[in-house]
Design an enzyme around this catalytic site. Structure first.
Site, mmCIF file in Angstrom:
data_model
loop_
_atom_site.group_PDB
_atom_site.id
_atom_site.type_symbol
_atom_site.label_atom_id
_atom_site.label_comp_id
_atom_site.label_asym_id
_atom_site.label_seq_id
_atom_site.Cartn_x
_atom_site.Cartn_y
_atom_site.Cartn_z
ATOM 1 N N GLU A 1 0.835 -1.205 0.000
ATOM 2 C CA GLU A 1 0.000 0.000 0.000
ATOM 3 C C GLU A 1 0.865 1.249 0.000
ATOM 4 O O GLU A 1 1.949 1.259 0.583
ATOM 5 C CB GLU A 1 -0.842 0.043 1.278
ATOM 6 N N CYS B 1 2.860 8.435 1.960
ATOM 7 C CA CYS B 1 3.248 7.451 2.964
ATOM 8 C C CYS B 1 3.706 6.184 2.226
ATOM 9 O O CYS B 1 2.960 5.619 1.428
ATOM 10 C CB CYS B 1 2.023 7.185 3.837
ATOM 11 N N CYS C 1 5.023 -7.184 7.930
ATOM 12 C CA CYS C 1 6.008 -6.668 8.893
ATOM 13 C C CYS C 1 6.304 -7.752 9.916
ATOM 14 O O CYS C 1 5.391 -8.420 10.392
ATOM 15 C CB CYS C 1 5.459 -5.418 9.589
ATOM 16 N N CYS D 1 3.159 -5.712 15.932
ATOM 17 C CA CYS D 1 2.552 -4.873 16.980
ATOM 18 C C CYS D 1 1.051 -5.203 17.033
ATOM 19 O O CYS D 1 0.406 -5.359 15.994
ATOM 20 C CB CYS D 1 2.761 -3.393 16.678
ATOM 21 N N CYS E 1 -1.820 -3.259 15.032
ATOM 22 C CA CYS E 1 -1.525 -2.885 13.644
ATOM 23 C C CYS E 1 -1.954 -3.989 12.673
ATOM 24 O O CYS E 1 -1.591 -5.159 12.852
ATOM 25 C CB CYS E 1 -0.016 -2.639 13.542
ATOM 26 N N GLU F 1 8.698 -2.184 8.851
ATOM 27 C CA GLU F 1 9.632 -1.410 9.695
ATOM 28 C C GLU F 1 10.824 -1.058 8.799
ATOM 29 O O GLU F 1 11.647 -1.932 8.473
ATOM 30 C CB GLU F 1 10.034 -2.263 10.904
ATOM 31 N N ASN G 1 -7.453 3.833 15.247
ATOM 32 C CA ASN G 1 -8.463 3.700 14.198
ATOM 33 C C ASN G 1 -8.830 2.218 14.090
ATOM 34 O O ASN G 1 -8.038 1.439 13.566
ATOM 35 C CB ASN G 1 -7.819 4.229 12.903
ATOM 36 N N CYS H 1 -2.513 1.715 8.379
ATOM 37 C CA CYS H 1 -1.548 0.855 7.694
ATOM 38 C C CYS H 1 -1.994 -0.601 7.644
ATOM 39 O O CYS H 1 -2.438 -1.175 8.606
ATOM 40 C CB CYS H 1 -0.175 1.058 8.340
HETATM 41 FE FE1 SF4 Z 1 5.308 -3.178 11.839
HETATM 42 FE FE2 SF4 Z 1 4.867 -0.563 12.235
HETATM 43 FE FE3 SF4 Z 1 2.830 -2.281 12.198
HETATM 44 FE FE4 SF4 Z 1 4.544 -2.366 14.253
HETATM 45 S S1 SF4 Z 1 3.168 -0.644 13.707
HETATM 46 S S2 SF4 Z 1 3.735 -4.122 13.095
HETATM 47 S S3 SF4 Z 1 6.434 -1.828 13.206
HETATM 48 S S4 SF4 Z 1 4.162 -1.793 10.480
#
Ligand code: SF4
Length: 344
Positions: free
Chosen positions: A90, A103, A110, A114, A117, A163, A293, A336
């Site tokens: 994306e 962005c 990733c 996290c 996310c 990341e 969000n 994201c």
């Molecule tokens: Fe990866 Fe950033 Fe999502 Fe953490 S917040 S899982 S570092 S993309």
């Protein structure tokens, strides 16, 4: 065949030297590709025909393909791009007055996982190459041209999927092309890397003065960080990260941005605000609060308006430069990883 977008300046110069051509051919090719957006060797009219034919034999100009585009009511435009191996990434254009901020993604998925996310939920597939990072900007620029959109892309933020400092070599190579005057000419002030704080590359990014730094902190204690960002917290402890940020070289007026996603009942209390203020007391920073969000596959909830404003007020009263970022593009899954998750 090799994608010419993967080549650094030195690599392209050395290619031309090998085929007996002067160094300035590199400038000509970059000018066509990155400044004029001409993605066909045969249109590079100031280069001799025989060299254009040679380029077309030796290289391809391979861009990600637009898989879907979604435009939000607030003008945020989100692209799902398909790569040569059919992986989807994306990139998002966020309108900010007279220009766009783009962005960028740095990885497919990733590895850090996290818990708040969508990208993290998908796991890690692979790193993006330098050409795939640059390709995101070329695709967005050509889309703006085709749709006769007059706003230009002025800022770049590595805040999309992945990341960036875990794909440091490719991200660094791309940044050198993005900032080069013969290529995109984005200044250091308009390039930001957003990271959980991978120490070695972060130090190098700062020492080489490659742009602004945004730290995804999201928790004011190691214990809470371990809970909501377990892998990031195991790579660098909160204490070590804070020590590193205290000593990181910054320009005179430069400040580190601290990203803090407020999640209801997890990290949004006044106690958390107090701890955050304490932890950041010796760091030259500004705090960017973001209301969580909600995504379809994540159980956390958005914080209440009241706790957001109390949190913000507490930090401001303590003298912290604090902004509340409105999450743009909510109607099109602009957080994201959300669009990709939906497509998959
Ligand atoms: Fe990866 Fe950033 Fe999502 Fe953490 S917040 S899982 S570092 S993309």
């Amino acid at each position: 065949m090799k994608n010419i977008l993967e080549l650094s300046k030195e690599e392209l110069i050395s290619y031309f030297q090998k085929i007996g051509q002067p160094r300035f051919r590199q400038v000509q090719v970059w000018n066509w590709l990155y400044q004029k957006g001409k993605l066909d060797f045969f249109e590079m009219s100031n280069i001799p025909k025989i060299i254009r034919e040679r380029l077309a034999r030796d290289f391809v100009i391979d861009l990600p393909k637009i898989y879907t585009v979604q435009k939000s009511k607030d003008g945020t435009t989100k692209f799902a791009l398909s790569l040569h191996d059919e992986n989807i990434i994306e990139t998002v254009l966020i309108p900010e007055g007279t220009h766009y901020t783009q962005c960028l993604s740095s990885q497919v998925g990733c590895p850090l996982g996290c818990t708040f996310c969508s990208t993290g939920k998908m796991g890690f597939v692979r790193n993006l190459s330098c050409g795939e990072i640059i390709g995101q900007i070329l695709v967005a620029k050509s889309y703006l041209k085709d749709t006769k959109d007059k706003l230009k892309i002025r800022n770049l933020v590595f805040m999309g999927m992945g990341e960036p400092l875990l794909n440091w070599e490719n991200v660094k190579k791309a940044i050198y092309i993005l900032r080069d005057k013969q290529a995109f000419d984005f200044s250091y002030r308009h390039t930001t890397i957003s990271t959980v704080g991978i120490p070695k590359p972060l130090q190098e990014f700062a020492e080489k003065d490659l742009g602004s730094i945004a730290i995804s902190l999201h928790a004011p204690t190691q214990e809470l960080r371990e809970k909501i960002m377990p892998k990031a917290a195991s790579i660098v402890s909160l204490n070590d990260l804070i020590e590193l940020l205290k000593n990181i070289p910054l320009r005179n007026r430069q400040r580190i941005t601290i990203e803090y996603i407020l999640i209801k009942g997890i990290n949004d209390s006044l106690d958390h605000a107090r701890q955050l203020n304490r932890v950041l007391s010796h760091i030259k920073c500004k705090i960017n609060l973001i209301a969580f969000n909600p995504g379809e596959d994540i159980e956390y909830e958005a914080p209440d308006e009241k706790s957001i404003s109390e949190f913000e007020k507490y930090l401001r009263d303590k003298g912290q430069i604090t902004t509340l970022r409105k999450s743009k593009g909510q109607d099109i899954n602009a957080a994201c990883g959300q669009l990709r998750a939906k497509i998959l």
